[in-house]
Write a protein that holds these residues in place. Structure first.
Motif, mmCIF file in Angstrom:
data_model
loop_
_atom_site.group_PDB
_atom_site.id
_atom_site.type_symbol
_atom_site.label_atom_id
_atom_site.label_comp_id
_atom_site.label_asym_id
_atom_site.label_seq_id
_atom_site.Cartn_x
_atom_site.Cartn_y
_atom_site.Cartn_z
ATOM 1 N N SER A 83 7.487 -15.585 -29.102
ATOM 2 C CA SER A 83 7.600 -16.903 -29.716
ATOM 3 C C SER A 83 9.045 -17.375 -29.726
ATOM 4 O O SER A 83 9.968 -16.601 -29.996
ATOM 5 C CB SER A 83 7.079 -16.860 -31.157
ATOM 6 O OG SER A 83 7.363 -18.051 -31.845
ATOM 7 N N MET A 85 9.429 -20.379 -31.439
ATOM 8 C CA MET A 85 9.333 -21.216 -32.636
ATOM 9 C C MET A 85 9.616 -20.423 -33.904
ATOM 10 O O MET A 85 10.259 -20.919 -34.836
ATOM 11 C CB MET A 85 7.925 -21.833 -32.722
ATOM 12 C CG MET A 85 7.660 -22.598 -34.008
ATOM 13 S SD MET A 85 5.925 -23.115 -34.145
ATOM 14 C CE MET A 85 5.831 -24.307 -32.828
ATOM 15 N N VAL A 86 9.159 -19.180 -33.940
ATOM 16 C CA VAL A 86 9.238 -18.361 -35.150
ATOM 17 C C VAL A 86 10.462 -17.456 -35.061
ATOM 18 O O VAL A 86 10.718 -16.833 -34.029
ATOM 19 C CB VAL A 86 7.955 -17.532 -35.322
ATOM 20 C CG1 VAL A 86 8.043 -16.635 -36.546
ATOM 21 C CG2 VAL A 86 6.742 -18.460 -35.406
ATOM 22 N N TYR A 96 3.031 -13.544 -33.205
ATOM 23 C CA TYR A 96 3.183 -14.854 -32.579
ATOM 24 C C TYR A 96 3.522 -14.668 -31.096
ATOM 25 O O TYR A 96 3.962 -13.608 -30.664
ATOM 26 C CB TYR A 96 4.294 -15.649 -33.246
ATOM 27 C CG TYR A 96 4.059 -15.994 -34.704
ATOM 28 C CD1 TYR A 96 3.399 -17.157 -35.067
ATOM 29 C CD2 TYR A 96 4.516 -15.157 -35.726
ATOM 30 C CE1 TYR A 96 3.204 -17.491 -36.400
ATOM 31 C CE2 TYR A 96 4.317 -15.469 -37.059
ATOM 32 C CZ TYR A 96 3.666 -16.641 -37.395
ATOM 33 O OH TYR A 96 3.479 -16.961 -38.708
ATOM 34 N N ASP A 101 2.933 -20.725 -30.118
ATOM 35 C CA ASP A 101 3.870 -21.846 -30.259
ATOM 36 C C ASP A 101 3.240 -23.130 -29.737
ATOM 37 O O ASP A 101 3.307 -24.200 -30.367
ATOM 38 C CB ASP A 101 5.161 -21.584 -29.471
ATOM 39 C CG ASP A 101 6.048 -20.534 -30.103
ATOM 40 O OD1 ASP A 101 5.695 -20.016 -31.181
ATOM 41 O OD2 ASP A 101 7.096 -20.234 -29.504
ATOM 42 N N LEU A 104 0.272 -24.189 -32.029
ATOM 43 C CA LEU A 104 0.772 -24.660 -33.321
ATOM 44 C C LEU A 104 1.442 -26.021 -33.202
ATOM 45 O O LEU A 104 1.254 -26.898 -34.058
ATOM 46 C CB LEU A 104 1.762 -23.640 -33.902
ATOM 47 C CG LEU A 104 1.198 -22.550 -34.798
ATOM 48 C CD1 LEU A 104 2.269 -21.505 -35.099
ATOM 49 C CD2 LEU A 104 0.675 -23.144 -36.107
ATOM 50 N N THR A 105 2.234 -26.192 -32.175
ATOM 51 C CA THR A 105 2.916 -27.475 -31.980
ATOM 52 C C THR A 105 1.902 -28.602 -31.843
ATOM 53 O O THR A 105 2.036 -29.670 -32.471
ATOM 54 C CB THR A 105 3.818 -27.417 -30.735
ATOM 55 O OG1 THR A 105 4.819 -26.412 -30.935
ATOM 56 C CG2 THR A 105 4.494 -28.751 -30.486
ATOM 57 N N THR A 118 0.696 -24.814 -45.988
ATOM 58 C CA THR A 118 1.035 -23.678 -45.135
ATOM 59 C C THR A 118 1.368 -22.481 -46.020
ATOM 60 O O THR A 118 1.870 -22.644 -47.134
ATOM 61 C CB THR A 118 2.206 -24.029 -44.211
ATOM 62 O OG1 THR A 118 3.270 -24.618 -44.981
ATOM 63 C CG2 THR A 118 1.768 -25.039 -43.154
ATOM 64 N N ALA A 126 7.660 -24.101 -39.501
ATOM 65 C CA ALA A 126 7.116 -24.867 -38.379
ATOM 66 C C ALA A 126 6.608 -26.225 -38.841
ATOM 67 O O ALA A 126 6.853 -27.249 -38.187
ATOM 68 C CB ALA A 126 6.000 -24.071 -37.703
ATOM 69 N N ARG A 129 9.336 -28.749 -39.559
ATOM 70 C CA ARG A 129 9.920 -29.330 -38.346
ATOM 71 C C ARG A 129 9.006 -30.352 -37.682
ATOM 72 O O ARG A 129 9.482 -31.362 -37.154
ATOM 73 C CB ARG A 129 10.222 -28.223 -37.335
ATOM 74 C CG ARG A 129 11.313 -27.238 -37.736
ATOM 75 C CD ARG A 129 11.580 -26.282 -36.569
ATOM 76 N NE ARG A 129 12.598 -25.298 -36.874
ATOM 77 C CZ ARG A 129 12.354 -24.025 -37.184
ATOM 78 N NH1 ARG A 129 11.099 -23.602 -37.236
ATOM 79 N NH2 ARG A 129 13.332 -23.193 -37.434
#
Length: 392
Positions: A83, A85-86, A96, A101, A104-105, A118, A126, A129
């Protein structure tokens, strides 16, 4: 109001999953509620979830599960990649991937809900953002702030102000977040976990049994508990200790008990799907944790009419147990003090029964209806007032 909870693994046996399902169930009596799991590795969740609550997943890891066209090749390419993102210091970073990613996005940019809750640091960050401003985003913390690594703490300080609110399980943890985050950055509320709405079995205070329950890991302090119980057995050899749970330290603890001559007094029990029934068979609940984010086991023990002996560790027990009324708090990581407290409760039957009565009454503070009402008040307030400029 449509409310969506985002979990990493809704199909796992996990305290966060259990408490989220309990809250989702209660809220679904009055709202449209769904649970979204980042990962899915089995056909049905292990823990019970009301039929009123929809459950779906973003990434299917079941054997034979295929990603439909046109994403098949993309998923095969991204799944083995780590990942981006994490943060690598997130406690479940290895679960992840670049493919999570991607999913999730896509989900977070268009969540199709009024409220998104969350449930862990990686997902909170995440959502801070990526979630659109029209959605009320509430980050929920199930772990105490101090357990996070420096890299995660830095990201929390930078990105959590973009959330609409943050909830913690204890006042102590709320104060820690308020100290870390810029003054007035976002509302931080204390909302505890809740007990499911059902009739709990009640201890008769007749069995000479002390019980403990939880994952068998270092932080739970079962080594300290066994050392303390060795001193109890010296004076009250007819009493036994049952430790329920699974984890990497089971055999080590079993050997420790044998070495101390406690093979007849300390039993390492397998996990059970009727923990409440096992609690009700005991007369005292022991909580020997070196640290607790909350202490759900204490509340479950209270509901079954068990007085609690607990280390006064950060952050949970002192906010649940009223020392001398429904249990006893002792200095952290002090087996001698713990043994003394256990003996005080064991030997004074009248006081133990009185504590048991107060414990059962104290459990009502954590009834899921009470907890859900706190959530509803907060969410209605967040939706009704002018939206704060979070930067999202």
């Amino acid at each position: 109001m449509k409310i969506t909870f985002l979990l990493l693994e809704a199909y796992a046996i996990d305290g966060t999953v259990r408490c989220t399902f309990t809250l989702a169930d209660e809220l679904s009596r009055r709202h449209d509620v769904e649970v979204v799991s980042v990962l899915r590795d089995r056909d049905k969740p292990v823990l019970p979830l009301s039929d009123r609550v929809r459950l779906r997943s973003l990434v299917d890891l079941r054997p034979g599960a295929a990603v439909p066209w046109p994403n098949t090749a993309r998923a095969e390419r991204l799944m083995p990649e780590p990942s981006a993102m994490v943060h690598p210091e997130e406690r479940s970073f290895n679960k992840y991937s670049a493919w999570t990613d991607d999913r999730l996005t896509r989900f977070l940019r268009r969540p199709h809900t009024d409220v998104l809750v969350t449930t862990r640091a990686g997902l909170n960050l995440a959502a801070a953002r990526l979630a659109p401003r029209r959605v009320v985003v509430v980050g929920q913390e199930h772990l105490q702030l101090g357990i996070n690594e420096p890299g995660i703490l830095a990201e929390i300080e930078e990105w959590y102000p973009r959330l609409d609110a943050l909830t913690c399980l204890t006042d102590a943890d709320r104060a820690a977040y308020e100290e870390l985050l810029p003054a007035g950055a976002l509302p931080v509320r204390t909302i505890p976990n809740g007990l499911p709405a059902r009739v709990h079995p009640r201890s008769r205070q007749e069995n000479r049994v002390v019980v403990a329950a939880g994952r068998v890991v270092w932080i739970k302090g079962y080594d300290l508990l066994i050392d303390a119980f060795a001193k109890v057995v010296e004076k009250r050899p007819e009493w036994s200790l049952r430790i329920y749970g699974d984890g990497p330290r089971r055999e080590e603890l079993r050997r420790r008990a044998t070495r101390l001559g406690l093979y007849n007094n300390v039993l390492m029990m397998e996990p059970t799907d009727d923990m409440e029934g096992e609690l009700a068979k005991a007369s005292v609940l022991a909580v020997s944790s070196r640290a607790e984010s909350f202490g759900m086991t204490i509340i479950e023990g209270f509901a079954c009419g068990l007085p609690v002996v607990a280390f006064d560790c950060p952050c949970g027990p002192r906010e649940i147990v009223t020392d001398g009324r429904d249990g006893l708090l002792v200095p952290p990581e002090d087996p001698d003090a713990f043994a003394e407290a256990l003996l005080r409760v064991i030997d004074d039957v009248e006081r133990r029964r009185d504590m048991a009565m107060h414990a059962a009454a104290a459990a009502s503070r954590f009834d899921i209806a009470v907890v859900a009402a706190s959530w509803e008040r907060m969410l209605e307030e967040l939706r009704a007032r002018p939206r704060r400029d979070t930067g999202r």
